[in-house]
Design a protein around this motif. Sequence first.
Motif, PDB file in Angstrom:
ATOM      1  N   GLN A   7       0.930  -1.230  -0.057  1.00 26.87           N
ATOM      2  CA  GLN A   7       0.054   0.075   0.100  1.00 26.87           C
ATOM      3  C   GLN A   7       0.773   1.162   0.024  1.00 26.87           C
ATOM      4  OE1 GLN A   7      -3.246   0.210  -0.246  1.00 26.87           O
ATOM      5  NE2 GLN A   7      -3.838  -1.933  -0.290  1.00 26.87           N
ATOM      6  N   VAL A   8       0.434   2.244  -0.778  1.00 26.08           N
ATOM      7  CA  VAL A   8       1.160   3.623  -0.507  1.00 26.08           C
ATOM      8  C   VAL A   8       0.526   4.354   0.623  1.00 26.08           C
ATOM      9  CG1 VAL A   8       1.139   5.724  -1.455  1.00 26.08           C
ATOM     10  CG2 VAL A   8       1.096   3.774  -3.105  1.00 26.08           C
ATOM     11  N   GLN A   9       1.586   4.854   1.283  1.00 27.84           N
ATOM     12  CA  GLN A   9       1.510   5.608   2.414  1.00 27.84           C
ATOM     13  C   GLN A   9       0.822   4.847   3.475  1.00 27.84           C
ATOM     14  OE1 GLN A   9      -0.135   9.839   2.381  1.00 27.84           O
ATOM     15  NE2 GLN A   9       1.912  10.292   1.659  1.00 27.84           N
ATOM     16  N   GLY A  10       1.205   3.492   3.670  1.00 27.27           N
ATOM     17  CA  GLY A  10       0.936   2.725   4.623  1.00 27.27           C
ATOM     18  C   GLY A  10       1.342   2.958   6.046  1.00 27.27           C
ATOM     19  N   PHE A  11       2.617   3.811   6.225  1.00 30.46           N
ATOM     20  CA  PHE A  11       3.182   4.318   7.317  1.00 30.46           C
ATOM     21  C   PHE A  11       2.329   4.926   8.174  1.00 30.46           C
ATOM     22  CE2 PHE A  11       3.969   7.796   4.633  1.00 30.46           C
ATOM     23  CZ  PHE A  11       4.023   8.698   5.451  1.00 30.46           C
ATOM     24  N   ARG A  12       1.138   5.750   7.543  1.00 31.28           N
ATOM     25  CA  ARG A  12       0.382   6.733   8.429  1.00 31.28           C
ATOM     26  C   ARG A  12      -0.201   5.652   9.328  1.00 31.28           C
ATOM     27  NH1 ARG A  12       1.253  11.575   6.767  1.00 31.28           N
ATOM     28  NH2 ARG A  12       2.058  12.222   4.501  1.00 31.28           N
ATOM     29  N   GLN A  13      -0.779   4.546   8.919  1.00 29.59           N
ATOM     30  CA  GLN A  13      -1.679   3.717   9.777  1.00 29.59           C
ATOM     31  C   GLN A  13      -0.989   2.862  10.773  1.00 29.59           C
ATOM     32  OE1 GLN A  13      -2.438   3.667   6.279  1.00 29.59           O
ATOM     33  NE2 GLN A  13      -3.793   5.353   7.038  1.00 29.59           N
ATOM     34  N   LYS A  14       0.473   2.628  10.527  1.00 25.82           N
ATOM     35  CA  LYS A  14       1.319   1.964  11.419  1.00 25.82           C
ATOM     36  C   LYS A  14       2.030   2.717  12.280  1.00 25.82           C
ATOM     37  CE  LYS A  14       1.083  -2.318   9.668  1.00 25.82           C
ATOM     38  NZ  LYS A  14       0.390  -3.233  10.658  1.00 25.82           N
ATOM     39  N   LEU A  15       2.177   3.898  12.241  1.00 26.73           N
ATOM     40  CA  LEU A  15       3.194   4.604  13.164  1.00 26.73           C
ATOM     41  C   LEU A  15       2.425   5.594  14.160  1.00 26.73           C
ATOM     42  CD1 LEU A  15       6.119   5.633  10.794  1.00 26.73           C
ATOM     43  CD2 LEU A  15       5.965   3.621  12.267  1.00 26.73           C
ATOM     44  N   ARG A  16       3.021   5.873  15.167  1.00 22.95           N
ATOM     45  CA  ARG A  16       2.497   6.915  15.902  1.00 22.95           C
ATOM     46  C   ARG A  16       2.439   8.440  15.342  1.00 22.95           C
ATOM     47  NH1 ARG A  16       5.134   4.400  20.451  1.00 22.95           N
ATOM     48  NH2 ARG A  16       6.675   6.194  20.472  1.00 22.95           N
TER      49      ARG A  16
END
Length: 254
Positions: free
Chosen positions: A223-232
Motif C-alpha cells: 500500500q502507498v503511505q501505509g506508514f500513516r496507519q502503522k506509526l504513532r
Amino acid sequence: MIFRRSRPQSVYFYTFHKCASSLFSVYVLKNIRGLRHIDYAAQLYSGKRGVHKPLQFKDKGFVYGPIRISAPEAGPVGQVLVKQTVDHDFVRDKTALFFVRDPRDILVSSYYSFGMTHALAKLDAIRELQEERRRLVREKTLDEYVLYAAEKQNELFRVLYDLSNACARSVILRYEDMVNRFDSFAGDLERYVSFKVGVVQSIYEKSRPKEKEDLTSHRRSGQVQGFRQKLRPETIAALNEQLAETLALFGYEV
C-alpha cells in the motif's frame, strides 16, 4: 547485403530493498526487448557466483540489476557489486533506471521483512549478516526502529540522487506513481527501454497492492503511505523532520 540491427545500449537498474525490487528481478527486467537480464546480486546471494570472480559489464545488449544500494556494505553483494557500481565514474556514460519509494514506507516494510519474514540465505557470509540484522530489529518496536534507521535511509537516497545526476541518461521512477499514476509511470519507464507485447499490462496487474495486509508474507501489503496507519503521530512528525531533505528531493508530501 544483409544489415544486422545493432544491439541496444546496456541498462542498469538501481533501487533499494522493500521497493518492489523482486517484481523487477523476476519479471520486468527479464522482458525488456533486446536486452539480456543479468542479476549479479542473485548470483552472489545464492552462492552461484564466487566473490573473487570479477563482474563483467558490457556496453551493449544487457540489463544489469536490480542493484540494491541498500545491500549491507560488509556482505558479498555490497562489497562486490554495489561498491563498484555506485561510483560516479562508473555511471557517467551509462543508461540507468532509478526506482524509489517513500522512505517512510520503506522503513516500515523493512522492519517486518528484516525482522520477521525475509528468508535467510544459504551462503554463510550473507546469512550471518541477516541473523545479526534480525536480532537488532527485533530488539526494537516498530516506532523505535524507523527512527533508528532513518538517517541511514537518508544516506542511501542521497547516494541514489547523486548517481542519477552523474549518469548520462537516467530517469527516476517512483513506486507511488506505479501504483497511482500508472500511465505516467509507464511512459517514464519506457523512456530508455521497450517491452515485449503485453508486458506493460502485466506490470500493472502484478504491481497492484494487496487488499489485506499479510504479516507472514515477503510482500506484506504494497500500500502507498501505509506508514500513516502503522506509526504513532509523534513518530511520523519526527521522521518527517529527519527525512525532510529526502522527501523534498523526491517529491513526497509531509
